[in-house]
Design a protein around this motif. Structure first.
Motif, PDB file in Angstrom:
ATOM      1  N   LEU A  44       0.835  -1.201   0.000  1.00  0.00           N
ATOM      2  CA  LEU A  44       0.000   0.000   0.000  1.00  0.00           C
ATOM      3  C   LEU A  44       0.870   1.251   0.000  1.00  0.00           C
ATOM      4  O   LEU A  44       0.622   2.198  -0.758  1.00  0.00           O
ATOM      5  N   SER A  80       2.346   2.282  -3.243  1.00  0.00           N
ATOM      6  CA  SER A  80       1.445   2.873  -4.232  1.00  0.00           C
ATOM      7  C   SER A  80       1.416   4.396  -4.172  1.00  0.00           C
ATOM      8  O   SER A  80       0.813   5.038  -5.042  1.00  0.00           O
ATOM      9  N   LEU A 102      -5.493   5.853   0.121  1.00  0.00           N
ATOM     10  CA  LEU A 102      -5.152   4.729   0.994  1.00  0.00           C
ATOM     11  C   LEU A 102      -6.303   3.729   1.093  1.00  0.00           C
ATOM     12  O   LEU A 102      -6.088   2.506   1.120  1.00  0.00           O
ATOM     13  N   HIS A 124      -6.504   1.684  -2.414  1.00  0.00           N
ATOM     14  CA  HIS A 124      -5.339   1.023  -3.007  1.00  0.00           C
ATOM     15  C   HIS A 124      -4.800  -0.137  -2.172  1.00  0.00           C
ATOM     16  O   HIS A 124      -3.741  -0.690  -2.498  1.00  0.00           O
ATOM     17  N   ALA A 125      -5.468  -0.500  -1.127  1.00  0.00           N
ATOM     18  CA  ALA A 125      -4.984  -1.625  -0.321  1.00  0.00           C
ATOM     19  C   ALA A 125      -5.127  -2.924  -1.115  1.00  0.00           C
ATOM     20  O   ALA A 125      -6.203  -3.206  -1.663  1.00  0.00           O
TER      21      ALA A 125
END
Length: 444
Positions: free
Chosen positions: A227, A230, A332, A335-336
């Motif tokens: 994460l 990213s 956040l 995009h996990a």
């Protein structure tokens, strides 16, 4: 006696006082040093009273103590607020320091200690200038020394609201930025803002044996690492959708200079694309500044159920902090990997700003700096955040703000072996004294 002679005469005592102030361990981030922060404020009050000024007080509106002192000026003269802060950063690992961080050490033209430049040199500079005028400056002066800048100035807005009459001025000189180079002064004209948060990633409701379940069950730390990765694209550009950038500044910042100043290791690529000055001053950044997870010393063959990190994002000078915080949280949360649960806790935030340099007080500052330094000052941005600049601009929109410095690229603010260049300090003192003299004579 000329003003230059008067400044020269007070410098030795000012440097002695700087050593005394540095020895007070006013680390605002550590509760165990609260009494030290109070002691440094009280020491400043003593120095102000020694100048014959009784209009001085300590104010603390739910936070760390600040000092406000007022020196009246001649009839019709403008009032200038001189700002600095007396709190300092923690030292970090003491074993990495060359000497005791709270005892000034001289090596050549530099003094080394925690806070010797950020920003106790700014405090002492203001006091030195007032001493050069014998405590009776040619303009009205309000001395405002904050006590919690290093923790984001959480009570500053309340101080400014409740003590507005004391802090009102025609100009604000904020001595808490950086010069372009040793021997080359600068005025800061753009400052990035800041938002931060804590993100927690969870993949399990309890820890598991990595041999028994590894390969099928994701652990939280690996998930968190993916994460965090990213936040940037493959070239190191910030990949958080919704963060804006301002146009690149025209000032050239060579890559070899940046590498020499920052200590980037040979072979390590720089982040991002485009002119370096833009990457440092007008574009957003994303930095992981802390991770909570099992330490290497305590590690076992276990799949961690949760892990968390603190993320700091610098935003463009004109960006809205609320919108930036929302963009960071949204990134956040979306995009996990592997469907992991994500919880984002908002942290601190502060607005960036642009600082116009085209007013009459800015012009007087320019002339004063040329006279003191013998060179044209550079107009530059700063990647760091000084939220109180925007706070002063918002609270007193008719006033001009001038952002000056006592540090240089080798000063290592917040780092190990923080240092002050002595000749630059002397020139900064003279420049500020000349500015007050010009404002008094010109009646800006």
């Amino acid at each position: 006696m000329t003003l230059t002679d008067a400044v020269d005469a007070v410098l030795p005592g000012a440097l002695d006082d700087l050593a005394t102030l540095v020895a007070i361990r006013s680390v605002s981030a550590l509760p165990g040093h609260a009494s030290d922060v109070r002691a440094s404020a009280e020491w400043i009050v003593e120095q102000v009273r020694g100048l014959g000024c009784d209009d001085v007080r300590i104010v603390a509106e739910g936070g760390q103590p600040a000092v406000i002192a007022r020196f009246p000026g001649p009839e019709g003269a403008p009032t200038v607020c001189l700002y600095a802060h007396h709190d300092v950063q923690p030292t970090g690992d003491l074993a990495l320091w060359t000497s005791d961080p709270f005892r000034v050490r001289r090596n050549g033209e530099r003094l080394f200690a925690r806070g010797v430049v950020d920003d106790k040199a700014g405090v002492i500079m203001h006091l030195a200038v007032l001493r050069a005028f014998g405590g009776t400056p040619p303009v009205g002066v309000t001395l405002f020394i904050e006590g919690e800048e290093e923790v984001g100035s959480p009570s500053l807005a309340t101080i400014m609201e409740r003590h507005r009459d004391l802090l009102a001025a025609d100009a604000y000189v904020i001595a808490d930025s950086a010069n372009w180079n040793v021997g080359e002064p600068a005025f800061t004209t753009t400052l990035r803002g800041l938002v931060d948060c804590v993100v927690e990633v969870s993949t399990l409701d309890h820890a598991l044996h990595s041999g028994q379940y590894g390969g099928a069950v994701p652990d939280a730390l690996t998930t968190l690492c993916r994460l965090l990765a990213s936040l940037h694209d493959a070239d190191g550009n910030v990949a958080i959708e919704g963060l804006s950038a301002m146009p690149d500044p025209g000032l050239d910042y060579p890559e070899d200079r940046l590498r020499a100043e920052s200590g980037v290791l040979d072979g390590v690529r720089l982040l991002g694309e485009g002119p370096i000055a833009g990457r440092l001053w007008t574009k957003p950044t994303a930095t992981v500044i802390g991770i909570d997870a099992t330490s290497v010393a305590d590690a076992s063959n276990t799949l961690a159920p949760s892990a968390r990190a603190k993320i700091s994002v610098r935003i463009a000078p004109d960006a809205d902090p609320d919108a930036a915080m929302a963009a960071l949280a949204r990134h956040l949360e979306t995009h996990a990997p592997w469907g992991a649960r994500v919880r984002v806790t908002d942290g601190s935030q502060g607005a960036g700003t642009t600082v116009p340099a085209d007013g009459p007080i800015a012009a007087a500052a320019h002339d004063a700096f040329v006279e003191a330094w013998g060179i044209e000052p550079v107009q530059m941005g700063q990647g760091g955040s000084i939220p109180m600049v925007a706070d002063f601009q918002k609270a007193f929109p008719a006033a001009e703000v001038v952002v000056t410095a006592v540090c240089d690229p080798d000063s290592r603010m917040h780092g190990i072996d923080e240092s002050l260049h002595l000749d630059d300090f002397a020139k900064a003192c003279l420049a500020e004294a000349l500015l007050l003299e010009k404002l008094g004579s010109d009646r800006v």
